[in-house]
Design a protein around this motif. Structure first.
Motif, PDB file in Angstrom:
ATOM      1  N   PHE A 179       0.844  -1.197   0.000  1.00 29.64           N
ATOM      2  CA  PHE A 179       0.000   0.000   0.000  1.00 29.64           C
ATOM      3  C   PHE A 179       0.882   1.250   0.000  1.00 29.64           C
ATOM      4  O   PHE A 179       0.707   2.145  -0.824  1.00 29.64           O
ATOM      5  CB  PHE A 179      -0.919  -0.048   1.219  1.00 29.64           C
ATOM      6  CG  PHE A 179      -1.857   1.121   1.393  1.00 29.64           C
ATOM      7  CD1 PHE A 179      -2.331   1.853   0.326  1.00 29.64           C
ATOM      8  CD2 PHE A 179      -2.289   1.462   2.663  1.00 29.64           C
ATOM      9  CE1 PHE A 179      -3.219   2.920   0.509  1.00 29.64           C
ATOM     10  CE2 PHE A 179      -3.171   2.510   2.862  1.00 29.64           C
ATOM     11  CZ  PHE A 179      -3.634   3.242   1.784  1.00 29.64           C
ATOM     12  N   CYS A 180       1.848   1.294   0.895  1.00 24.78           N
ATOM     13  CA  CYS A 180       2.753   2.451   0.971  1.00 24.78           C
ATOM     14  C   CYS A 180       3.531   2.622  -0.327  1.00 24.78           C
ATOM     15  O   CYS A 180       3.660   3.732  -0.842  1.00 24.78           O
ATOM     16  CB  CYS A 180       3.708   2.309   2.145  1.00 24.78           C
ATOM     17  SG  CYS A 180       2.905   2.465   3.751  1.00 24.78           S
ATOM     18  N   ARG A 181       4.042   1.535  -0.866  1.00 23.11           N
ATOM     19  CA  ARG A 181       4.799   1.604  -2.122  1.00 23.11           C
ATOM     20  C   ARG A 181       3.919   2.101  -3.265  1.00 23.11           C
ATOM     21  O   ARG A 181       4.347   2.893  -4.109  1.00 23.11           O
ATOM     22  CB  ARG A 181       5.407   0.259  -2.468  1.00 23.11           C
ATOM     23  CG  ARG A 181       6.554  -0.127  -1.566  1.00 23.11           C
ATOM     24  CD  ARG A 181       7.246  -1.405  -2.042  1.00 23.11           C
ATOM     25  NE  ARG A 181       8.180  -1.879  -1.064  1.00 23.11           N
ATOM     26  CZ  ARG A 181       9.377  -1.373  -0.851  1.00 23.11           C
ATOM     27  NH1 ARG A 181       9.787  -0.341  -1.574  1.00 23.11           N
ATOM     28  NH2 ARG A 181      10.169  -1.866   0.059  1.00 23.11           N
ATOM     29  N   ALA A 182       2.685   1.631  -3.305  1.00 26.85           N
ATOM     30  CA  ALA A 182       1.764   2.049  -4.367  1.00 26.85           C
ATOM     31  C   ALA A 182       1.473   3.547  -4.280  1.00 26.85           C
ATOM     32  O   ALA A 182       1.410   4.230  -5.300  1.00 26.85           O
ATOM     33  CB  ALA A 182       0.473   1.242  -4.290  1.00 26.85           C
ATOM     34  N   VAL A 183       1.313   4.059  -3.064  1.00 26.55           N
ATOM     35  CA  VAL A 183       1.072   5.495  -2.881  1.00 26.55           C
ATOM     36  C   VAL A 183       2.285   6.286  -3.365  1.00 26.55           C
ATOM     37  O   VAL A 183       2.149   7.280  -4.080  1.00 26.55           O
ATOM     38  CB  VAL A 183       0.751   5.826  -1.408  1.00 26.55           C
ATOM     39  CG1 VAL A 183       0.723   7.334  -1.164  1.00 26.55           C
ATOM     40  CG2 VAL A 183      -0.575   5.196  -0.999  1.00 26.55           C
ATOM     41  N   LEU A 184       3.477   5.843  -2.995  1.00 28.56           N
ATOM     42  CA  LEU A 184       4.690   6.533  -3.421  1.00 28.56           C
ATOM     43  C   LEU A 184       4.876   6.444  -4.931  1.00 28.56           C
ATOM     44  O   LEU A 184       5.247   7.420  -5.585  1.00 28.56           O
ATOM     45  CB  LEU A 184       5.913   5.969  -2.691  1.00 28.56           C
ATOM     46  CG  LEU A 184       5.946   6.234  -1.192  1.00 28.56           C
ATOM     47  CD1 LEU A 184       7.115   5.495  -0.552  1.00 28.56           C
ATOM     48  CD2 LEU A 184       6.023   7.711  -0.890  1.00 28.56           C
ATOM     49  N   ASP A 185       4.613   5.276  -5.497  1.00 27.74           N
ATOM     50  CA  ASP A 185       4.735   5.105  -6.954  1.00 27.74           C
ATOM     51  C   ASP A 185       3.742   5.987  -7.696  1.00 27.74           C
ATOM     52  O   ASP A 185       4.034   6.481  -8.786  1.00 27.74           O
ATOM     53  CB  ASP A 185       4.520   3.656  -7.364  1.00 27.74           C
ATOM     54  CG  ASP A 185       5.666   2.743  -6.945  1.00 27.74           C
ATOM     55  OD1 ASP A 185       6.761   3.264  -6.623  1.00 27.74           O
ATOM     56  OD2 ASP A 185       5.472   1.511  -6.943  1.00 27.74           O
ATOM     57  N   ASP A 186       2.577   6.187  -7.099  1.00 34.26           N
ATOM     58  CA  ASP A 186       1.539   7.018  -7.724  1.00 34.26           C
ATOM     59  C   ASP A 186       1.963   8.484  -7.798  1.00 34.26           C
ATOM     60  O   ASP A 186       1.474   9.215  -8.650  1.00 34.26           O
ATOM     61  CB  ASP A 186       0.229   6.868  -6.951  1.00 34.26           C
ATOM     62  CG  ASP A 186      -0.963   7.448  -7.680  1.00 34.26           C
ATOM     63  OD1 ASP A 186      -1.182   7.067  -8.839  1.00 34.26           O
ATOM     64  OD2 ASP A 186      -1.652   8.302  -7.085  1.00 34.26           O
ATOM     65  N   ALA A 187       2.866   8.871  -6.923  1.00 34.88           N
ATOM     66  CA  ALA A 187       3.349  10.256  -6.932  1.00 34.88           C
ATOM     67  C   ALA A 187       4.201  10.497  -8.161  1.00 34.88           C
ATOM     68  O   ALA A 187       4.406  11.562  -8.611  1.00 34.88           O
ATOM     69  CB  ALA A 187       4.154  10.550  -5.674  1.00 34.88           C
TER      70      ALA A 187
END
Length: 78
Positions: free
Chosen positions: A70-78
């Motif tokens: 979840f955290c990685r996906a949020v960062l990747d979305d940035a």
């Protein structure tokens, strides 16, 4: 190579997390990642409404399933 720093803010709804983090990202010329934006996108992709209750449920499910992903996906979305 040194990893890029990550700064995170936590707090209650309306505490100013988004405001301070957006200002910090702008001033430091960093990318801005926002859990709420990611959860809204996820809910919309699933065809769910974006009520506070729905978003809370989606966020809790993403965190419970795989918090690191979840955290990685949020960062990747940035």
């Amino acid at each position: 190579m040194k990893p890029n720093p990550i700064v995170a803010f936590a707090g209650r709804i309306g505490a100013g997390k988004s405001s301070i983090s957006q200002a910090l990202a702008r001033d430091l010329r960093w990318k801005f990642a926002h859990f709420g934006t990611f959860v809204r996108k996820t809910a919309s992709k699933r065809g769910l409404d974006v009520s506070r209750e729905s978003l809370q449920a989606v966020g809790e499910e993403l965190e419970a399933t795989d918090a690191e992903a979840f955290c990685r996906a949020v960062l990747d979305d940035a």
